[in-house]
Design an enzyme around this catalytic site. Structure first.
Site, mmCIF file in Angstrom:
data_model
loop_
_atom_site.group_PDB
_atom_site.id
_atom_site.type_symbol
_atom_site.label_atom_id
_atom_site.label_comp_id
_atom_site.label_asym_id
_atom_site.label_seq_id
_atom_site.Cartn_x
_atom_site.Cartn_y
_atom_site.Cartn_z
ATOM 1 N N LYS A 246 41.798 45.035 29.421
ATOM 2 C CA LYS A 246 41.320 45.800 28.254
ATOM 3 C C LYS A 246 41.583 47.299 28.367
ATOM 4 O O LYS A 246 41.276 47.915 29.373
ATOM 5 C CB LYS A 246 39.815 45.574 28.075
ATOM 6 C CG LYS A 246 39.477 44.168 27.625
ATOM 7 C CD LYS A 246 38.050 44.098 27.155
ATOM 8 C CE LYS A 246 37.102 43.444 28.040
ATOM 9 N NZ LYS A 246 36.481 43.513 29.149
ATOM 10 N N ARG B 266 34.092 44.086 51.696
ATOM 11 C CA ARG B 266 33.239 45.275 51.515
ATOM 12 C C ARG B 266 32.272 45.435 52.683
ATOM 13 O O ARG B 266 32.004 46.552 53.122
ATOM 14 C CB ARG B 266 32.396 45.121 50.251
ATOM 15 C CG ARG B 266 33.085 45.595 49.037
ATOM 16 C CD ARG B 266 32.156 45.560 47.866
ATOM 17 N NE ARG B 266 32.831 46.152 46.733
ATOM 18 C CZ ARG B 266 32.317 46.255 45.525
ATOM 19 N NH1 ARG B 266 31.117 45.796 45.289
ATOM 20 N NH2 ARG B 266 32.994 46.821 44.560
ATOM 21 N N GLY C 215 35.854 49.808 39.724
ATOM 22 C CA GLY C 215 35.146 50.595 38.718
ATOM 23 C C GLY C 215 34.835 51.992 39.236
ATOM 24 O O GLY C 215 34.975 52.983 38.517
ATOM 25 N N GLY D 117 39.287 45.049 41.383
ATOM 26 C CA GLY D 117 39.048 43.756 42.014
ATOM 27 C C GLY D 117 40.202 42.788 41.806
ATOM 28 O O GLY D 117 40.676 42.149 42.756
HETATM 29 P P1 ADP Z 1 41.076 45.096 37.795
HETATM 30 O O1 ADP Z 1 39.961 44.156 38.192
HETATM 31 O O2 ADP Z 1 42.137 45.165 38.818
HETATM 32 O O3 ADP Z 1 40.572 46.424 37.361
HETATM 33 P P2 ADP Z 1 41.126 44.079 35.134
HETATM 34 O O4 ADP Z 1 39.796 43.426 35.373
HETATM 35 O O5 ADP Z 1 41.176 45.207 34.202
HETATM 36 O O6 ADP Z 1 41.791 44.477 36.519
HETATM 37 O O7 ADP Z 1 42.137 43.010 34.572
HETATM 38 C C1 ADP Z 1 42.500 41.855 35.266
HETATM 39 C C2 ADP Z 1 42.663 40.714 34.326
HETATM 40 O O8 ADP Z 1 43.531 41.083 33.272
HETATM 41 C C3 ADP Z 1 43.293 39.508 34.977
HETATM 42 O O9 ADP Z 1 42.364 38.443 34.974
HETATM 43 C C4 ADP Z 1 44.502 39.190 34.096
HETATM 44 O O10 ADP Z 1 44.639 37.819 33.825
HETATM 45 C C5 ADP Z 1 44.169 39.928 32.826
HETATM 46 N N1 ADP Z 1 45.359 40.286 32.045
HETATM 47 C C6 ADP Z 1 46.503 40.798 32.486
HETATM 48 N N2 ADP Z 1 47.384 40.982 31.489
HETATM 49 C C7 ADP Z 1 46.759 40.579 30.371
HETATM 50 C C8 ADP Z 1 47.126 40.521 29.005
HETATM 51 N N3 ADP Z 1 48.320 40.929 28.586
HETATM 52 N N4 ADP Z 1 46.229 40.053 28.132
HETATM 53 C C9 ADP Z 1 45.012 39.657 28.550
HETATM 54 N N5 ADP Z 1 44.601 39.678 29.811
HETATM 55 C C10 ADP Z 1 45.462 40.140 30.723
HETATM 56 MG MG MG Z 2 38.587 43.011 37.053
#
Ligand code: ADP
Ligand code: MG
Length: 393
Positions: free
Chosen positions: A197, A35, A373, A350
């Site tokens: 989520k 960043r 976000g 992230g």
């Molecule tokens: P990002 O940071 O890219 O927006 P998120 O924070 O929403 O992504 O989600 C990433 C996390 O989701 C990872 O740590 C991963 O382990 C978890 N994850 C992926 N699939 C599942 C699942 N089926 N159930 C629970 N957690 C999950």
């Molecule tokens: Mg995340």
């Protein structure tokens, strides 16, 4: 939004709102300086123009005033190394002492202000506080893409106190990248949404339904959609109710939503758990989904390969566990291949960015966003966020 291209900052005091909210260890090691690096060209533009660059940022979530571990002074060594010049530091971001310090700076100097979140007024969007910040400079530049969804004093209020207010290079690049999803020229547009989520992704998914052709669902988003789609279900959990509402929005759109046909399941959320592959319709009761299955990987890859524009936000499974990485790898590979064939691909979030880097594909996608976000909030808000509106004339 006006960019800084063609503007001269000569002899101007320029307040640059950056997002230096980077991960740092207790020992002060910045584990990801990406960043910061992405905002350097804007800072350098100001100093090369012989203006004075005053950097304002938040850092972590301090609860009640000054906390040593959230002091931006911890970034000074890295920052001066990256910018190849000494960086001065102000122990507050507001007040007469800082104003005096700025008065003594010369063209080309860089001053880093202390964490703006040490003042509760920042998050309260206090107008007196914003006025105090505005007194420090002649010009405002927003270069904090990761914070565009925050309605805070320094992001949404502060620019309105400046006649000269601009979007920095990074902010412009980020917005231009996402806006490609909304222009109908490069269709089909495919969004791959995963992660932990549904509640985090629901609003952006709803926003996407208006613009994209296909949404592929993975990760922890699969089960709520699957349950909400079962006609026999009478009582919904809160998350299933969100999914059910999204199905309602979907029916009034031209967008198609795809669930994985098969999934990798685990009896408990444990790295050592015995995993099994099952079709989504026949997965064991009460099992957890930890990845998409091989048939879904092939189906999703085929969808991605016929796309012209691609957004990926959220891993397909618990990619941190070696045995659950295959779905995320398959998506990364398909996106890389589609990109090589001329598609435009954006990765946001992230963890998704971390997954892409872990797999070694960061150079094979078109764009990796610095703010997960922020990117999702921009989509959810139909591209209208107060911090961006405040930059307009
Ligand atoms: P990002 O940071 O890219 O927006 P998120 O924070 O929403 O992504 O989600 C990433 C996390 O989701 C990872 O740590 C991963 O382990 C978890 N994850 C992926 N699939 C599942 C699942 N089926 N159930 C629970 N957690 C999950
Ligand atoms: Mg995340």
């Amino acid at each position: 939004m006006i960019g800084i291209q063609g503007v001269s900052f000569k002899d101007k005091k320029v307040l640059i709102r950056v997002d230096f909210n980077v991960p740092i260890t207790d020992e002060g090691v910045i584990t990801d300086d990406w960043r910061i690096r992405r905002s350097l060209p804007t800072i350098q533009k100001v100093t090369q123009d012989r203006g004075i660059a005053i950097l304002l940022s938040h850092f972590g979530r301090p609860k009640d005033g000054y906390e040593r571990r959230y002091s931006l002074s911890r970034l000074l060594p890295v920052l001066s190394n990256l910018l190849q010049q000494p960086i001065r530091f102000a122990s507050s971001c507001i007040g007469a002492a800082v104003q005096e310090q700025i008065g003594m700076l010369e063209p080309g100097h860089i001053l880093l202000l202390e964490n703006v979140r040490f003042h509760a007024e920042e998050t309260l969007e206090d107008s007196n506080f914003a006025r105090g910040l505005a007194a420090l400079a002649d010009v405002y530049i927003n270069e904090a893409f990761g914070a565009i969804h925050r309605n805070h004093a320094s992001t949404s209020l502060l620019p309105t106190y400046f006649k000269e207010r601009y979007a920095g290079y990074l902010l412009q690049q980020e917005i231009a990248a996402i806006d490609r999803l909304f222009s109908k020229e490069e269709a089909p547009v495919v969004a791959i949404m995963g992660g932990s989520k549904l509640v985090d992704k629901a609003k952006p998914i709803e926003g996407l339904m208006r613009y994209v052709d296909h949404i592929l669902i993975g990760g922890g988003l699969v089960l709520p959609f699957y349950h909400a789609g079962q006609a026999k279900q009478l009582v919904y959990t809160e998350t299933e109710a969100i999914a059910s509402r999204l199905f309602g929005v979907l029916r009034n759109s031209h967008c198609q939503l795809w669930l994985p046909t098969d999934v990798l399941t685990a009896p408990e959320m444990d790295k050592q758990a015995m995993l099994s592959t099952a079709s989504l319709a026949h997965m064991p009761c009460n099992a957890n989904i930890v990845d998409i299955g091989p048939a879904a990987q092939a189906h999703f890859a085929a969808q991605i390969l016929q796309a012209k524009t691609i957004l990926w936000a959220g891993p397909m499974g618990v990619f941190e566990w070696e045995q659950c990485v295959a779905g995320t790898v398959a998506i990364a590979q398909a996106i890389a291949q589609a990109t090589a064939q001329g598609a435009y691909s954006i990765v946001g979030g992230g963890d998704t960015a971390a997954a892409v880097k872990q797999i070694g594909y960061e150079n094979q996608v078109s764009y990796i966003s610095t703010g997960g976000g922020a990117l999702l909030a921009y989509i959810a808000a139909d591209r209208k966020l107060p911090s961006l509106e405040a930059l307009k004339e």
